[in-house]
Design a protein around this motif. Structure first.
Motif, mmCIF file in Angstrom:
data_model
loop_
_atom_site.group_PDB
_atom_site.id
_atom_site.type_symbol
_atom_site.label_atom_id
_atom_site.label_comp_id
_atom_site.label_asym_id
_atom_site.label_seq_id
_atom_site.Cartn_x
_atom_site.Cartn_y
_atom_site.Cartn_z
ATOM 1 N N GLY A 182 -2.234 13.118 -4.860
ATOM 2 C CA GLY A 182 -2.804 11.542 -4.889
ATOM 3 C C GLY A 182 -2.047 10.535 -4.334
ATOM 4 O O GLY A 182 -0.597 10.583 -4.578
ATOM 5 N N PHE A 183 -2.590 9.675 -3.515
ATOM 6 C CA PHE A 183 -1.770 8.489 -3.205
ATOM 7 C C PHE A 183 -2.362 7.075 -3.132
ATOM 8 O O PHE A 183 -3.531 7.317 -2.733
ATOM 9 C CB PHE A 183 -1.171 8.563 -1.607
ATOM 10 C CG PHE A 183 -0.223 7.377 -1.130
ATOM 11 C CD1 PHE A 183 1.075 7.458 -1.420
ATOM 12 C CD2 PHE A 183 -0.883 6.417 -0.396
ATOM 13 C CE1 PHE A 183 1.762 6.684 -1.189
ATOM 14 C CE2 PHE A 183 -0.065 5.344 0.017
ATOM 15 C CZ PHE A 183 1.346 5.371 -0.371
ATOM 16 N N ALA A 184 -1.923 6.135 -3.817
ATOM 17 C CA ALA A 184 -2.856 4.958 -3.960
ATOM 18 C C ALA A 184 -2.031 3.656 -3.706
ATOM 19 O O ALA A 184 -0.544 3.728 -4.151
ATOM 20 C CB ALA A 184 -3.412 4.837 -5.462
ATOM 21 N N GLU A 185 -2.464 2.647 -2.943
ATOM 22 C CA GLU A 185 -1.391 1.683 -2.505
ATOM 23 C C GLU A 185 -2.313 0.425 -2.602
ATOM 24 O O GLU A 185 -3.372 0.490 -2.318
ATOM 25 C CB GLU A 185 -0.908 1.958 -1.051
ATOM 26 C CG GLU A 185 -0.108 0.730 -0.655
ATOM 27 C CD GLU A 185 0.413 0.807 0.781
ATOM 28 O OE1 GLU A 185 1.020 1.836 0.759
ATOM 29 O OE2 GLU A 185 0.426 -0.196 1.583
ATOM 30 N N PHE A 186 -1.617 -0.778 -2.943
ATOM 31 C CA PHE A 186 -2.548 -1.928 -3.081
ATOM 32 C C PHE A 186 -1.594 -2.820 -2.450
ATOM 33 O O PHE A 186 -0.347 -3.393 -2.682
ATOM 34 C CB PHE A 186 -2.495 -2.526 -4.451
ATOM 35 C CG PHE A 186 -3.540 -3.519 -4.560
ATOM 36 C CD1 PHE A 186 -4.772 -3.681 -4.594
ATOM 37 C CD2 PHE A 186 -2.932 -4.885 -4.841
ATOM 38 C CE1 PHE A 186 -5.602 -5.021 -4.483
ATOM 39 C CE2 PHE A 186 -3.408 -6.090 -4.699
ATOM 40 C CZ PHE A 186 -4.926 -6.051 -4.344
ATOM 41 N N ALA A 187 -2.223 -3.506 -1.443
ATOM 42 C CA ALA A 187 -1.544 -4.797 -0.437
ATOM 43 C C ALA A 187 -2.275 -5.863 -0.646
ATOM 44 O O ALA A 187 -3.670 -5.929 -0.458
ATOM 45 C CB ALA A 187 -0.946 -4.330 0.718
ATOM 46 N N ARG A 188 -1.803 -7.039 -0.101
ATOM 47 C CA ARG A 188 -2.679 -8.202 -0.053
ATOM 48 C C ARG A 188 -3.734 -8.026 1.265
ATOM 49 O O ARG A 188 -4.966 -8.502 0.954
ATOM 50 C CB ARG A 188 -1.548 -9.591 0.021
ATOM 51 C CG ARG A 188 -1.035 -9.679 -1.235
ATOM 52 C CD ARG A 188 -0.134 -10.943 -0.714
ATOM 53 N NE ARG A 188 -0.442 -12.393 -0.435
ATOM 54 C CZ ARG A 188 -0.228 -13.376 -0.269
ATOM 55 N NH1 ARG A 188 1.258 -13.362 0.243
ATOM 56 N NH2 ARG A 188 -0.772 -14.324 -0.101
ATOM 57 N N ARG A 189 -3.153 -7.711 2.232
ATOM 58 C CA ARG A 189 -4.317 -7.417 3.340
ATOM 59 C C ARG A 189 -3.774 -5.912 3.861
ATOM 60 O O ARG A 189 -2.867 -5.354 3.630
ATOM 61 C CB ARG A 189 -3.934 -8.186 4.410
ATOM 62 C CG ARG A 189 -4.515 -9.935 3.973
ATOM 63 C CD ARG A 189 -3.779 -10.586 4.975
ATOM 64 N NE ARG A 189 -2.167 -10.737 5.130
ATOM 65 C CZ ARG A 189 -1.508 -11.524 5.761
ATOM 66 N NH1 ARG A 189 -2.035 -12.407 6.631
ATOM 67 N NH2 ARG A 189 -0.344 -11.229 5.652
ATOM 68 N N ARG A 190 -4.698 -5.267 4.482
ATOM 69 C CA ARG A 190 -4.695 -4.108 5.028
ATOM 70 C C ARG A 190 -3.303 -4.005 6.058
ATOM 71 O O ARG A 190 -3.333 -4.704 6.646
ATOM 72 C CB ARG A 190 -6.081 -3.709 5.592
ATOM 73 C CG ARG A 190 -5.666 -2.394 6.755
ATOM 74 C CD ARG A 190 -5.583 -0.947 5.812
ATOM 75 N NE ARG A 190 -5.344 0.311 6.367
ATOM 76 C CZ ARG A 190 -5.248 1.407 5.887
ATOM 77 N NH1 ARG A 190 -5.022 1.527 4.682
ATOM 78 N NH2 ARG A 190 -5.072 2.576 6.752
ATOM 79 N N GLY A 191 -2.347 -3.101 5.838
ATOM 80 C CA GLY A 191 -1.225 -3.120 6.729
ATOM 81 C C GLY A 191 0.041 -3.689 6.147
ATOM 82 O O GLY A 191 1.036 -3.596 6.731
ATOM 83 N N ASP A 192 -0.140 -4.845 5.183
ATOM 84 C CA ASP A 192 0.830 -5.362 4.605
ATOM 85 C C ASP A 192 1.664 -4.360 3.775
ATOM 86 O O ASP A 192 1.277 -3.375 3.321
ATOM 87 C CB ASP A 192 0.596 -6.400 3.713
ATOM 88 C CG ASP A 192 0.010 -7.874 4.296
ATOM 89 O OD1 ASP A 192 0.181 -7.649 5.659
ATOM 90 O OD2 ASP A 192 -0.186 -8.791 3.909
#
Length: 284
Positions: A182-192
């Motif tokens: 599994g891979f999960a990521e959170f950024a302020r905007r897509r691509g940040d």
């Protein structure tokens, strides 16, 4: 914004590239995709006297898949990884992570070696390298040496590379066909850049998780293995109770600093959520 003045060279062999870097006593920089180095030049964070362009080193563009694993040449681009259908089974965690890298334009130019050598704590590939226990090959005037990913990253934008060394490839161990990931990521905007991301995998044996590996991105000065979370997962069935324990262990295992993007407390909670989401993704 104008770049600082520098000389430019475009060697046709690794030997020539290393010689150019060595001749400038640490004042030269290799140029791979340029997606990190060029902005650093523009903001005067870096001011080398010489740029050594690696674009003619075709042997560094290969992606090789063998029984031993996946070998990514340092000049392989993000788009090369995403467009190589073999990698969807040979290393799906790598593909899942690279899909989060920046935007199309950057994925079209950015390279594996550039990301590894740049060592941004929030970058996806360094996190995958540490999580998967990758081996990184660097070539310098003393020849080639292989560095464990766990020993390669020393801090923000700091690695074990010597001044004249060039990353030539990164090797990821073989990926069993039935491995869960599994891979999960959170950024302020897509691509940040990620405020936090989790990469993990485990092998199933009789309904229990074995060989658990859990990595954290964006919550320290380098990518981390979350061994406390691995201990929670190891030997257990992946159910709601265990996932909740893993989430709590992930938050407790890190101590992020405050910065302009988020407080340390926010990132501390966020990495737990990312581990929870990555684990749920692995079970589907």
């Amino acid at each position: 914004m104008k770049l600082p003045p520098f000389e430019y060279a475009c060697p046709t062999s690794i030997v020539e590239a290393v010689a150019l870097l060595a001749a400038h006593g640490g004042e030269a920089k290799p140029l791979a995709g340029g997606q990190s180095l060029v902005p650093m030049l523009a903001f005067r964070i870096a001011a080398p006297t010489l740029l050594v362009d690696l674009r003619k080193l075709a042997e560094l563009r290969q992606i090789k898949i063998t029984n031993d694993g996946v070998t990514l040449g340092a000049m392989a681009r993000w788009r090369d990884i995403l467009e190589d259908a073999r990698l969807r089974t040979a290393h799906p965690l790598l593909v899942a992570a690279v899909a989060h890298v920046a935007h199309y334009q950057i994925r079209n130019r950015g390279t594996v070696g550039g990301s590894i050598a740049h060592a941004d704590p929030a970058a996806e590939l360094p996190g995958i390298a540490v999580t998967c226990e990758a081996k990184i090959t660097a070539v310098g005037k003393a020849g080639a040496r292989v560095i464990d990913a766990a020993d390669f990253f020393r801090g923000p934008l700091t690695t074990a590379l010597k001044g004249e060394e060039i990353v030539t490839e990164i090797c990821l161990p073989a990926w069993p066909a039935r491995r869960r990931f599994g891979f999960a990521e959170f950024a302020r905007r897509r691509g940040d850049f990620a405020l936090a991301a989790a990469a993990l995998f485990y092998d199933e044996d009789g309904g229990k998780a074995r060989n658990a590996h859990v990595g954290a991105i964006g919550v320290a000065d380098r990518p981390l293995r979350l061994t406390a979370v691995e201990r929670v997962i190891e030997g257990n069935a992946i159910d709601d109770t265990m996932i909740a324990e893993a989430e709590a262990a992930a938050s407790a295992a890190v101590d992020p600093a405050d910065d302009i993007h988020a407080s340390g407390a926010y990132r501390k909670t966020l990495i737990g959520v990312m581990v929870e989401r990555a684990l749920r993704s692995a079970t589907t």
